[in-house]
Write a protein that holds these residues in place. Structure first.
Motif, PDB file in Angstrom:
ATOM      1  N   GLN A  33      -9.176   3.466 -46.362  1.00  0.00           N
ATOM      2  CA  GLN A  33     -10.474   3.951 -45.899  1.00  0.00           C
ATOM      3  C   GLN A  33     -11.045   4.990 -46.860  1.00  0.00           C
ATOM      4  O   GLN A  33     -12.261   5.030 -47.109  1.00  0.00           O
ATOM      5  CB  GLN A  33     -10.354   4.538 -44.494  1.00  0.00           C
ATOM      6  N   LEU A  34     -10.174   5.851 -47.396  1.00  0.00           N
ATOM      7  CA  LEU A  34     -10.627   6.830 -48.391  1.00  0.00           C
ATOM      8  C   LEU A  34     -11.258   6.127 -49.579  1.00  0.00           C
ATOM      9  O   LEU A  34     -12.335   6.532 -50.053  1.00  0.00           O
ATOM     10  CB  LEU A  34      -9.445   7.686 -48.861  1.00  0.00           C
ATOM     11  N   TYR A  35     -10.592   5.071 -50.057  1.00  0.00           N
ATOM     12  CA  TYR A  35     -11.142   4.344 -51.202  1.00  0.00           C
ATOM     13  C   TYR A  35     -12.517   3.764 -50.867  1.00  0.00           C
ATOM     14  O   TYR A  35     -13.463   3.895 -51.654  1.00  0.00           O
ATOM     15  CB  TYR A  35     -10.196   3.228 -51.647  1.00  0.00           C
ATOM     16  N   LEU A  36     -12.644   3.139 -49.703  1.00  0.00           N
ATOM     17  CA  LEU A  36     -13.933   2.557 -49.308  1.00  0.00           C
ATOM     18  C   LEU A  36     -15.010   3.623 -49.220  1.00  0.00           C
ATOM     19  O   LEU A  36     -16.153   3.419 -49.668  1.00  0.00           O
ATOM     20  CB  LEU A  36     -13.790   1.835 -47.968  1.00  0.00           C
ATOM     21  N   ASP A  37     -14.667   4.782 -48.666  1.00  0.00           N
ATOM     22  CA  ASP A  37     -15.650   5.868 -48.532  1.00  0.00           C
ATOM     23  C   ASP A  37     -16.060   6.407 -49.898  1.00  0.00           C
ATOM     24  O   ASP A  37     -17.252   6.658 -50.146  1.00  0.00           O
ATOM     25  CB  ASP A  37     -15.060   7.004 -47.688  1.00  0.00           C
ATOM     26  N   GLU A  38     -15.088   6.591 -50.786  1.00  0.00           N
ATOM     27  CA  GLU A  38     -15.385   7.110 -52.119  1.00  0.00           C
ATOM     28  C   GLU A  38     -16.218   6.109 -52.918  1.00  0.00           C
ATOM     29  O   GLU A  38     -17.110   6.498 -53.684  1.00  0.00           O
ATOM     30  CB  GLU A  38     -14.085   7.424 -52.864  1.00  0.00           C
ATOM     31  N   TYR A  39     -15.937   4.833 -52.722  1.00  0.00           N
ATOM     32  CA  TYR A  39     -16.722   3.799 -53.417  1.00  0.00           C
ATOM     33  C   TYR A  39     -18.169   3.829 -52.938  1.00  0.00           C
ATOM     34  O   TYR A  39     -19.106   3.770 -53.754  1.00  0.00           O
ATOM     35  CB  TYR A  39     -16.095   2.423 -53.171  1.00  0.00           C
ATOM     36  N   ALA A  40     -18.364   3.942 -51.633  1.00  0.00           N
ATOM     37  CA  ALA A  40     -19.727   3.990 -51.092  1.00  0.00           C
ATOM     38  C   ALA A  40     -20.466   5.226 -51.586  1.00  0.00           C
ATOM     39  O   ALA A  40     -21.660   5.162 -51.935  1.00  0.00           O
ATOM     40  CB  ALA A  40     -19.674   3.972 -49.561  1.00  0.00           C
ATOM     41  N   THR A  41     -19.776   6.357 -51.640  1.00  0.00           N
ATOM     42  CA  THR A  41     -20.408   7.591 -52.138  1.00  0.00           C
ATOM     43  C   THR A  41     -20.777   7.475 -53.600  1.00  0.00           C
ATOM     44  O   THR A  41     -21.872   7.867 -54.011  1.00  0.00           O
ATOM     45  CB  THR A  41     -19.435   8.777 -51.933  1.00  0.00           C
ATOM     46  N   ALA A  42     -19.869   6.913 -54.405  1.00  0.00           N
ATOM     47  CA  ALA A  42     -20.145   6.737 -55.842  1.00  0.00           C
ATOM     48  C   ALA A  42     -21.310   5.796 -56.063  1.00  0.00           C
ATOM     49  O   ALA A  42     -22.159   6.025 -56.937  1.00  0.00           O
ATOM     50  CB  ALA A  42     -18.892   6.232 -56.556  1.00  0.00           C
ATOM     51  N   ALA A  43     -21.372   4.721 -55.294  1.00  0.00           N
ATOM     52  CA  ALA A  43     -22.469   3.763 -55.431  1.00  0.00           C
ATOM     53  C   ALA A  43     -23.808   4.439 -55.132  1.00  0.00           C
ATOM     54  O   ALA A  43     -24.805   4.205 -55.823  1.00  0.00           O
ATOM     55  CB  ALA A  43     -22.244   2.582 -54.494  1.00  0.00           C
ATOM     56  N   LYS A  44     -23.823   5.279 -54.122  1.00  0.00           N
ATOM     57  CA  LYS A  44     -25.067   5.987 -53.782  1.00  0.00           C
ATOM     58  C   LYS A  44     -25.437   6.980 -54.874  1.00  0.00           C
ATOM     59  O   LYS A  44     -26.613   7.131 -55.216  1.00  0.00           O
ATOM     60  CB  LYS A  44     -24.885   6.709 -52.445  1.00  0.00           C
ATOM     61  N   MET A  45     -24.434   7.653 -55.447  1.00  0.00           N
ATOM     62  CA  MET A  45     -24.693   8.659 -56.483  1.00  0.00           C
ATOM     63  C   MET A  45     -25.381   8.076 -57.704  1.00  0.00           C
ATOM     64  O   MET A  45     -26.244   8.731 -58.318  1.00  0.00           O
ATOM     65  CB  MET A  45     -23.372   9.320 -56.912  1.00  0.00           C
ATOM     66  N   ILE A  46     -25.030   6.846 -58.073  1.00  0.00           N
ATOM     67  CA  ILE A  46     -25.598   6.271 -59.291  1.00  0.00           C
ATOM     68  C   ILE A  46     -26.614   5.174 -58.990  1.00  0.00           C
ATOM     69  O   ILE A  46     -26.946   4.365 -59.854  1.00  0.00           O
ATOM     70  CB  ILE A  46     -24.497   5.750 -60.245  1.00  0.00           C
ATOM     71  N   GLY A  47     -27.083   5.164 -57.744  1.00  0.00           N
ATOM     72  CA  GLY A  47     -28.179   4.265 -57.391  1.00  0.00           C
ATOM     73  C   GLY A  47     -27.789   2.806 -57.307  1.00  0.00           C
ATOM     74  O   GLY A  47     -28.616   1.920 -57.558  1.00  0.00           O
ATOM     75  N   LYS A  48     -26.534   2.530 -56.918  1.00  0.00           N
ATOM     76  CA  LYS A  48     -26.098   1.133 -56.813  1.00  0.00           C
ATOM     77  C   LYS A  48     -25.582   0.812 -55.422  1.00  0.00           C
ATOM     78  O   LYS A  48     -24.792  -0.109 -55.224  1.00  0.00           O
ATOM     79  CB  LYS A  48     -25.008   0.844 -57.849  1.00  0.00           C
ATOM     80  N   ALA A  49     -26.036   1.586 -54.429  1.00  0.00           N
ATOM     81  CA  ALA A  49     -25.601   1.360 -53.054  1.00  0.00           C
ATOM     82  C   ALA A  49     -26.200   0.070 -52.519  1.00  0.00           C
ATOM     83  O   ALA A  49     -27.305  -0.332 -52.899  1.00  0.00           O
ATOM     84  CB  ALA A  49     -26.011   2.548 -52.187  1.00  0.00           C
TER      85      ALA A  49
END
Length: 383
Positions: A367-383
């Motif tokens: 779950q941590l990995y999924l959350d961090e991936y979602a946060t990273a995607a939002k940070m660089i505009g790829k959510a």
């Protein structure tokens, strides 16, 4: 490729070359070497200014009090080869940041043993730094790292590379230190794995039925092949050329740039861009080595590794266009799948792979990995 993609590629290459130059590593213009002799570009550029073409390896700096032994699998004459680039950039940054106190002895071409041997040496403390293991190679010590090898879990390389600089890497390294007495200096997503076919083109899942599919012995990879109806087959990477050319296997999966490591473009007839697994590779350092260093020296090692990571990611991305051209020139047919066709490959294996792999992975870490991936995607505009 669109113009914006070409501009990005040019920027990545320029950035990588500037970083290499700042470290005292300046590749000259390419010579007429044969394609397929290195990775990921395949061509043989002239050696950096501190070596001669096809001649001497990088030499440890004379007078340094700390000499780190580094192993990697590639030739040492091509600065556009991923791990040679990493090793040389790391070495030069280490020497600069330490004012000559620290340096490296670099052993290319698996001189110290194959990957399994070098990982064991690193764990035991007889090898300081081991370059190139894939994330799946580390699951024997840390099952949680297997999350990175779940097919179709990672959809964007840049997002995953951002994830691999934060708490996910930190938690994996805590486990690595505890269970293997080593940790990752760097973790890099270098590309997507595609299907390389030696007998017939692959456009649908049905095309895979009954074919002998060479894979790494990683649970998620094997589950994927089973779900697709292929026959998982084990062949060492060094034997892949022979196995493909003699009919021992029908398929394998690789990032496109890795074909040039062993001239596999010569025996590959088709590449289908399934993009099924993000290929994460790492640089390992022995804890026995690292813990002997002062905090200041550890910081120097970490900074040098950060330089090497940036340079390596830059040359991999910048080589993408030339690699495509070389594959086409070698007569390889590149099969571009539509989003719908690629989704069909995912639908046929994703749930089955999760069923096989998730019981081996800590649920909180997943779950941590999924959350961090979602946060990273939002940070660089790829959510």
């Amino acid at each position: 490729m669109k113009k914006s993609g070409k501009r990005l590629t040019a920027m990545l290459l320029a950035g990588a070359l500037l970083l290499l130059a700042s470290c005292g590593v300046t590749p000259n213009a390419p010579t007429g070497g044969a394609a397929g002799s290195g990775s990921p570009s395949g061509s043989q550029p002239a050696a950096p200014s501190n070596t001669t073409v096809g001649d001497k390896p990088a030499v440890a700096l004379e007078g340094a009090s700390i000499v780190l032994k580094v192993s990697h699998p590639e030739p040492d004459t091509n600065m556009l080869a991923t791990w040679n680039c990493y090793a040389r950039t790391f070495k030069n940054s280490l020497e600069v940041y330490s004012n000559g106190e620290m340096t490296c002895d670099i052993y290319p071409n698996d001189q110290l043993g194959d990957l399994t041997s070098c990982m064991e040496q690193c764990s035991q403390g007889t090898l300081d730094i081991c370059l190139s293991p894939g994330s799946g190679n580390l699951t024997v010590w840390v099952p949680d790292i297997g999350v990175l090898d779940i097919p179709y879990l990672v959809g964007d390389l840049d997002v995953n590379n951002l994830v691999l600089q934060g708490i996910v890497l930190q938690q994996l390294n805590e486990q690595m230190s505890e269970k293997a007495s080593m940790h990752m200096l760097s973790a890099m997503t270098l590309g997507f794995r595609n299907i390389d076919a030696y007998t017939k083109p692959i456009r649908t899942v049905d095309d895979l039925k009954g074919l002998k599919f060479r894979l790494q012995t990683i649970d998620s990879h094997i589950a994927m092949a089973e779900a697709w109806g292929a026959v998982p087959t084990t062949v060492a990477f060094n034997e892949l050329y022979s196995a493909a050319s003699t009919g021992v296997i029908d398929l394998s999966d690789n990032c496109n740039y890795t074909l040039f490591m062993k001239n596999l473009q010569e025996v590959t007839k088709y590449i289908s861009d399934t993009q099924h697994i993000a290929n994460v590779c790492v640089a390992l350092i022995s804890d026995k080595t690292y813990n002997k260093l002062t905090p200041e020296q550890q910081d120097i090692v970490n900074r040098a590794a950060a330089d090497a990571r940036r340079a390596s990611l830059g040359v991999v991305a910048a080589s993408e266009i030339s690699n495509t051209e070389k594959l086409l020139a070698a007569g390889v047919e590149l099969i571009s799948l539509t989003d719908e066709e690629r989704q069909a490959f995912k639908d046929a294996c994703y749930d089955y792979c999760l069923e096989k792999v998730l019981p081996t992975i800590d649920s909180d870490f997943y779950q941590l990995y999924l959350d961090e991936y979602a946060t990273a995607a939002k940070m660089i505009g790829k959510a």
